[in-house]
Design an enzyme around this catalytic site. Structure first.
Site, short mmCIF file in Angstrom:
data_model
loop_
_atom_site.label_atom_id
_atom_site.label_comp_id
_atom_site.label_asym_id
_atom_site.label_seq_id
_atom_site.Cartn_x
_atom_site.Cartn_y
_atom_site.Cartn_z
N GLY A 40 43.03 45.43 38.02
CA GLY A 40 44.45 45.19 37.76
C GLY A 40 44.58 44.77 36.30
O GLY A 40 44.14 43.69 35.93
N HIS A 41 45.09 45.66 35.48
CA HIS A 41 45.18 45.40 34.04
C HIS A 41 46.64 45.19 33.66
O HIS A 41 47.46 46.10 33.80
CB HIS A 41 44.56 46.57 33.25
N GLN A 224 36.71 45.55 35.53
CA GLN A 224 35.88 44.45 36.02
C GLN A 224 35.25 43.72 34.82
O GLN A 224 35.87 43.66 33.78
CB GLN A 224 34.81 44.95 37.01
P1 GDP Z 1 42.36 42.29 33.00
O1 GDP Z 1 42.02 42.67 34.39
O2 GDP Z 1 41.17 41.91 32.19
O3 GDP Z 1 43.23 43.30 32.31
O4 GDP Z 1 43.24 40.94 33.10
P2 GDP Z 1 44.47 40.71 34.11
O5 GDP Z 1 45.62 41.49 33.66
O6 GDP Z 1 44.03 40.88 35.52
O7 GDP Z 1 44.69 39.14 33.93
C1 GDP Z 1 45.01 38.59 32.69
C2 GDP Z 1 46.33 37.83 32.82
O8 GDP Z 1 46.50 37.00 31.71
C3 GDP Z 1 47.55 38.75 32.83
O9 GDP Z 1 48.54 38.16 33.61
C4 GDP Z 1 47.97 38.77 31.36
O10 GDP Z 1 49.35 39.05 31.17
C5 GDP Z 1 47.66 37.36 30.96
N1 GDP Z 1 47.28 37.16 29.56
C6 GDP Z 1 46.55 37.96 28.75
N2 GDP Z 1 46.32 37.35 27.55
C7 GDP Z 1 46.94 36.14 27.63
C8 GDP Z 1 47.03 35.02 26.74
O11 GDP Z 1 46.50 35.01 25.64
N3 GDP Z 1 47.73 33.93 27.20
C9 GDP Z 1 48.31 33.90 28.42
N4 GDP Z 1 48.97 32.80 28.77
N5 GDP Z 1 48.23 34.92 29.27
C10 GDP Z 1 47.55 36.02 28.89
P1 IMO Z 2 39.72 43.85 36.52
O1 IMO Z 2 39.46 45.23 35.93
C1 IMO Z 2 38.36 40.55 38.98
C2 IMO Z 2 35.81 41.54 42.40
C3 IMO Z 2 36.39 41.26 43.76
C4 IMO Z 2 35.12 40.89 44.51
C5 IMO Z 2 34.09 41.87 43.93
C6 IMO Z 2 33.87 43.11 44.76
O2 IMO Z 2 41.15 43.60 36.82
O3 IMO Z 2 39.07 42.80 35.70
P2 IMO Z 2 35.33 45.30 45.13
O4 IMO Z 2 36.70 45.48 45.72
O5 IMO Z 2 35.20 45.79 43.73
O6 IMO Z 2 34.25 45.82 46.02
O7 IMO Z 2 35.12 43.69 45.09
O8 IMO Z 2 34.59 42.22 42.66
N1 IMO Z 2 36.63 42.41 41.52
C7 IMO Z 2 37.36 41.94 40.49
N2 IMO Z 2 37.59 40.68 40.08
N3 IMO Z 2 38.87 41.59 38.28
C8 IMO Z 2 38.63 42.86 38.68
O9 IMO Z 2 39.01 43.93 37.96
C9 IMO Z 2 37.87 43.09 39.85
N4 IMO Z 2 37.47 44.18 40.52
C10 IMO Z 2 36.70 43.76 41.53
O10 IMO Z 2 37.32 40.21 43.73
O11 IMO Z 2 34.73 39.59 44.17
MG MG Z 3 42.56 42.18 36.31
#
Ligand code: GDP
Ligand code: IMO
Ligand code: MG
Length: 428
Positions: A40-41, A224
């Site tokens: 989830g990005h 991940q």
């Molecule tokens: P990803 O999976 O590595 O793309 O990260 P996610 O999107 O799952 O989680 C990162 C969360 O932190 C998201 O809700 C972003 O909008 C938020 N985020 C990213 N950079 C920053 C930051 O510098 N400060 C804050 N407060 N939130 C951030």
């Molecule tokens: P992004 O790209 C955080 C974790 C799951 C679980 C383990 C195995 O957003 O950083 P799976 O469904 O892949 O077999 O689950 O990996 N996991 C993540 N945790 N960010 C992710 O992706 C993840 N993708 C899988 O929570 O612990």
């Molecule tokens: Mg994520």
């Protein structure tokens, strides 16, 4: 050969989406190389939040080519749902989104087995996303997977599905005393996506090779994080693919000799979703505060993320394993209201201090983190546009991390929006 890989340095959710969206400005092609819709990005701009699961984080930059590589596992329903959301947001996908014809497909029973295993007493619970990722990669490795190119030959696809189905259904019957939904209905559901998939698939390895030959800039998007890598992470509490930088080569068909830059994304503290060891995890008010201030709830499943201090053992391991030569640190602003911050530099276990990441989970689970302390700054960092504008103690925290890790930060992120970022250099 301007090819860069962006990789997560911890257990995922480091803020890769935000960083890749920003770096996409400097690239021509953005190519996702591993994982599936477990990712989830999050990308935030103009006050709107978008969460991408499969489609590369460069998609909001008009004219940039976005590729989903052979290393990604694709649930056609999830992909098409995501494409529809983007089309509704007026994002043009035609000719810009190309999906590898060698990518494996996630079938509905992969999700059933994923959840079944998680709920059974036979296996250790991993806390997966329940999206069928593990069972789908297992079929790929067992050489029985169905690939996107199989959509080109309906009869072949049906035959492959039928032989898989026989095996899966008898296992399912044995384990749960129930039948899977009929094979015919799975086939019909799969065929609902045929037209769209066929429109978007192509030989992405050749496409990437041509782009690289023309000196176009390619950004490989990791999903991940390092500690979730199936080979190098906290096995078995990992995902089922190679999320480290090496995965970019196999997951896109880009030779290792053509990759010349690896950027690591790391949070200013640590989080993890799901089960498994987490040495610096906090079970106190500080942990609660990190979760609240950082809004640490999963972008894919909504689960609360476990939170803890920055772990330099993890970070150093990630730097060496991925060949990281620059980092982007995110969520510095989340630390704005702490009096004291801690950074783990080793794990003390049975009288010995471990500074290298051990394979043995017992050391991670029962070792005592060795901490260095930093003073907090109790001041907002959100509006800082340059490093010099940060509070003194925030500068000391950043400098301290750079000293411990031995490499510098290309970007310092102080908020989810694009403009809440301090840039300290170019990608290429
Ligand atoms: P990803 O999976 O590595 O793309 O990260 P996610 O999107 O799952 O989680 C990162 C969360 O932190 C998201 O809700 C972003 O909008 C938020 N985020 C990213 N950079 C920053 C930051 O510098 N400060 C804050 N407060 N939130 C951030
Ligand atoms: P992004 O790209 C955080 C974790 C799951 C679980 C383990 C195995 O957003 O950083 P799976 O469904 O892949 O077999 O689950 O990996 N996991 C993540 N945790 N960010 C992710 O992706 C993840 N993708 C899988 O929570 O612990
Ligand atoms: Mg994520």
């Amino acid at each position: 050969m301007p090819v860069a890989v962006v990789v997560g340095m911890q257990w995922g959710d480091e803020g890769k989406g935000k960083i890749i969206d920003l770096l996409s400005e400097e690239a021509d092609v953005i190519a996702r190389y591993a994982g599936g819709h477990n990712a989830g990005h999050t990308i935030v701009f103009d006050g709107n939040q978008h969460i991408l699961h499969l489609i590369p984080s460069g998609i909001f930059h008009p004219g940039k080519l976005c590729i989903i590589g052979n290393g990604v596992v694709i649930d056609p329903a999830a992909l098409i749902h995501e494409m529809d959301l983007l089309k509704k947001a007026n994002i043009d996908l035609d000719g810009r989104l190309i999906i590898s014809d060698r990518a494996n497909i996630i079938l509905p029973y992969h999700g059933t087995f994923d959840k079944g295993r998680e709920n059974s007493n036979n296996f250790e619970k991993i806390g997966t996303t329940g999206r069928g990722i593990g069972p789908s990669y297992a079929d790929k490795i067992a050489r029985s997977g169905i690939r996107t190119c199989d959509y080109r030959n309906e009869r072949y696809l049906k035959k492959k599905l039928e032989s898989n189905y026989q095996e899966k259904n008898s296992i399912f019957r044995d384990l749960y005393g129930k039948e899977l939904p009929p094979c015919e209905s799975i086939f019909e559901d799969l065929m609902d996506y045929q037209e769209t998939i066929l429109k978007y698939i192509g030989d992405t390895h050749v496409l990437l090779r041509n782009e690289i030959e023309q000196n176009k800039k390619v950004l490989c998007e990791g999903a991940q994080g390092t500690m979730l890598d199936v080979d190098h992470g906290t096995y078995p509490f990992v995902t089922s693919s190679n999320s480290t930088s090496g995965g970019a080569s196999t997951g896109l068909g880009i030779p290792p000799t053509q990759i010349d830059r690896v950027v690591g994304v790391i949070k200013a503290y640590t989080t993890r979703v799901g089960e498994g060891p987490f040495p610096t995890e906090l079970h106190d008010e500080d942990g609660e505060r990190l979760r609240d201030e950082g809004r640490e709830f999963g972008s894919t499943t909504g689960r609360p993320r476990r939170c803890g201090w920055f772990d330099a053992v993890v970070a150093r391991y990630a730097i060496r394993l991925n060949g990281i030569d620059a980092m982007a640190i995110t969520k510095l602003d989340v630390l704005d209201r702490f009096n004291t911050l801690r950074v783990c530099t080793g794990y003390k276990y049975k009288g010995k201090v471990y500074e290298e990441m051990p394979a043995d989970l017992d050391i991670l689970e029962n070792g005592e983190p060795v901490y260095t302390q930093f003073e907090g700054w109790n001041q907002s960092t959100v509006k800082a546009e340059k490093f010099d504008q940060l509070p003194d103690n925030a500068k000391q925290y950043i400098d301290g991390l750079q000293n411990i890790l031995g490499i510098g930060f290309l970007m310092i992120s102080t908020g989810p929006e694009r403009n809440q970022t301090i840039r300290q250099g170019a990608l290429f």
